[in-house]
Motif scaffolding. Sequence first.
Motif, mmCIF file in Angstrom:
data_model
loop_
_atom_site.group_PDB
_atom_site.id
_atom_site.type_symbol
_atom_site.label_atom_id
_atom_site.label_comp_id
_atom_site.label_asym_id
_atom_site.label_seq_id
_atom_site.Cartn_x
_atom_site.Cartn_y
_atom_site.Cartn_z
ATOM 1 N N GLU A 18 0.851 -1.192 0.000
ATOM 2 C CA GLU A 18 0.000 0.000 0.000
ATOM 3 C C GLU A 18 0.881 1.233 0.000
ATOM 4 O O GLU A 18 1.704 1.406 0.893
ATOM 5 C CB GLU A 18 -0.888 -0.005 1.239
ATOM 6 C CG GLU A 18 -1.850 1.147 1.293
ATOM 7 C CD GLU A 18 -2.696 1.107 2.541
ATOM 8 O OE1 GLU A 18 -2.400 1.898 3.457
ATOM 9 O OE2 GLU A 18 -3.628 0.286 2.612
ATOM 10 N N ALA A 19 0.716 2.079 -1.008
ATOM 11 C CA ALA A 19 1.527 3.287 -1.119
ATOM 12 C C ALA A 19 0.656 4.475 -1.470
ATOM 13 O O ALA A 19 -0.226 4.377 -2.311
ATOM 14 C CB ALA A 19 2.598 3.107 -2.198
ATOM 15 N N GLY A 20 0.928 5.602 -0.823
ATOM 16 C CA GLY A 20 0.275 6.859 -1.174
ATOM 17 C C GLY A 20 1.029 7.522 -2.309
ATOM 18 O O GLY A 20 1.894 6.912 -2.948
ATOM 19 N N GLU A 21 0.732 8.799 -2.545
ATOM 20 C CA GLU A 21 1.338 9.517 -3.666
ATOM 21 C C GLU A 21 2.861 9.614 -3.535
ATOM 22 O O GLU A 21 3.588 9.337 -4.492
ATOM 23 C CB GLU A 21 0.737 10.921 -3.797
ATOM 24 C CG GLU A 21 -0.737 10.929 -4.142
ATOM 25 C CD GLU A 21 -1.641 10.819 -2.911
ATOM 26 O OE1 GLU A 21 -1.142 10.545 -1.797
ATOM 27 O OE2 GLU A 21 -2.853 10.991 -3.074
ATOM 28 N N CYS A 22 3.337 10.034 -2.373
ATOM 29 C CA CYS A 22 4.796 10.133 -2.195
ATOM 30 C C CYS A 22 5.438 8.752 -2.246
ATOM 31 O O CYS A 22 6.525 8.590 -2.802
ATOM 32 C CB CYS A 22 5.133 10.825 -0.875
ATOM 33 S SG CYS A 22 4.819 12.589 -0.877
ATOM 34 N N GLY A 23 4.776 7.774 -1.685
ATOM 35 C CA GLY A 23 5.310 6.421 -1.684
ATOM 36 C C GLY A 23 5.384 5.815 -3.078
ATOM 37 O O GLY A 23 6.284 5.041 -3.388
ATOM 38 N N GLY A 24 4.443 6.150 -3.932
ATOM 39 C CA GLY A 24 4.410 5.596 -5.284
ATOM 40 C C GLY A 24 5.266 6.346 -6.285
ATOM 41 O O GLY A 24 5.526 5.856 -7.380
ATOM 42 N N ALA A 25 5.704 7.541 -5.926
ATOM 43 C CA ALA A 25 6.426 8.387 -6.876
ATOM 44 C C ALA A 25 7.712 7.739 -7.388
ATOM 45 O O ALA A 25 8.024 7.828 -8.582
ATOM 46 C CB ALA A 25 6.736 9.742 -6.252
ATOM 47 N N GLY A 26 8.459 7.090 -6.519
ATOM 48 C CA GLY A 26 9.728 6.481 -6.936
ATOM 49 C C GLY A 26 9.547 5.402 -7.983
ATOM 50 O O GLY A 26 10.242 5.382 -9.003
ATOM 51 N N LEU A 27 8.601 4.505 -7.764
ATOM 52 C CA LEU A 27 8.347 3.437 -8.729
ATOM 53 C C LEU A 27 7.765 4.005 -10.015
ATOM 54 O O LEU A 27 8.106 3.560 -11.112
ATOM 55 C CB LEU A 27 7.411 2.385 -8.139
ATOM 56 C CG LEU A 27 7.135 1.174 -9.031
ATOM 57 C CD1 LEU A 27 8.424 0.432 -9.368
ATOM 58 C CD2 LEU A 27 6.139 0.238 -8.354
ATOM 59 N N GLY A 28 6.906 5.017 -9.889
ATOM 60 C CA GLY A 28 6.345 5.649 -11.077
ATOM 61 C C GLY A 28 7.426 6.294 -11.935
ATOM 62 O O GLY A 28 7.425 6.172 -13.162
ATOM 63 N N LEU A 29 8.370 6.985 -11.297
ATOM 64 C CA LEU A 29 9.464 7.603 -12.036
ATOM 65 C C LEU A 29 10.355 6.544 -12.671
ATOM 66 O O LEU A 29 10.763 6.680 -13.823
ATOM 67 C CB LEU A 29 10.290 8.505 -11.125
ATOM 68 C CG LEU A 29 11.508 9.150 -11.784
ATOM 69 C CD1 LEU A 29 11.107 10.022 -12.969
ATOM 70 C CD2 LEU A 29 12.288 9.957 -10.765
ATOM 71 N N LEU A 30 10.643 5.479 -11.937
ATOM 72 C CA LEU A 30 11.467 4.409 -12.495
ATOM 73 C C LEU A 30 10.805 3.830 -13.745
ATOM 74 O O LEU A 30 11.460 3.622 -14.765
ATOM 75 C CB LEU A 30 11.702 3.312 -11.457
ATOM 76 C CG LEU A 30 12.515 2.116 -11.945
ATOM 77 C CD1 LEU A 30 13.929 2.542 -12.348
ATOM 78 C CD2 LEU A 30 12.551 1.040 -10.876
ATOM 79 N N GLY A 31 9.502 3.599 -13.669
ATOM 80 C CA GLY A 31 8.786 3.093 -14.836
ATOM 81 C C GLY A 31 8.902 4.047 -16.014
ATOM 82 O O GLY A 31 9.094 3.633 -17.161
ATOM 83 N N ARG A 32 8.806 5.346 -15.727
ATOM 84 C CA ARG A 32 8.909 6.350 -16.796
ATOM 85 C C ARG A 32 10.311 6.368 -17.376
ATOM 86 O O ARG A 32 10.495 6.488 -18.589
ATOM 87 C CB ARG A 32 8.534 7.737 -16.249
ATOM 88 C CG ARG A 32 8.651 8.843 -17.268
ATOM 89 C CD ARG A 32 7.706 8.590 -18.437
ATOM 90 N NE ARG A 32 7.855 9.604 -19.469
ATOM 91 C CZ ARG A 32 8.582 9.450 -20.568
ATOM 92 N NH1 ARG A 32 9.265 8.334 -20.779
ATOM 93 N NH2 ARG A 32 8.636 10.400 -21.476
ATOM 94 N N LEU A 33 11.321 6.265 -16.532
ATOM 95 C CA LEU A 33 12.701 6.267 -17.018
ATOM 96 C C LEU A 33 13.006 5.062 -17.902
ATOM 97 O O LEU A 33 13.872 5.130 -18.763
ATOM 98 C CB LEU A 33 13.681 6.285 -15.840
ATOM 99 C CG LEU A 33 13.822 7.604 -15.106
ATOM 100 C CD1 LEU A 33 14.654 7.407 -13.844
ATOM 101 C CD2 LEU A 33 14.428 8.669 -15.998
#
Length: 113
Positions: A18-33
């Motif tokens: 379970e991750a909120g916005e700040c918690g999910g940001a790292g994985l979201g950025l990695l996916g984008r990269l």
Amino acid sequence: KDGLAGNGMRGMNAEGVEAGECGGAGLGLLGRLMAKDCSKAQELRQKLGLGEKSRVLIFNTEGATDPENFKKQLALPDVTPTASDFGFAPPLPAAALADGEQSQAAKRQRCGA
């Protein structure tokens, strides 16, 4: 970008985290990269030494502190990468911030808001 944080929230949820916005940001950025068809992402991967065999440690810094937004984010589809994803905002000049505004600006910048 909020959409990238949502992508990370959904990705973490798929793995039982379970991750909120700040918690999910790292994985979201990695996916984008890791987007294959984006020259800017490829350029950043090269600068970071990030490749398909890289191991990346991601810290989830926040659970679902906003249950309504958490449900909303999980129901949304993943955001498609766009060319503007790498448009970094300039830092706020310190002289432009009054004493009371500095803490608010720090809060907004914590998650890239």
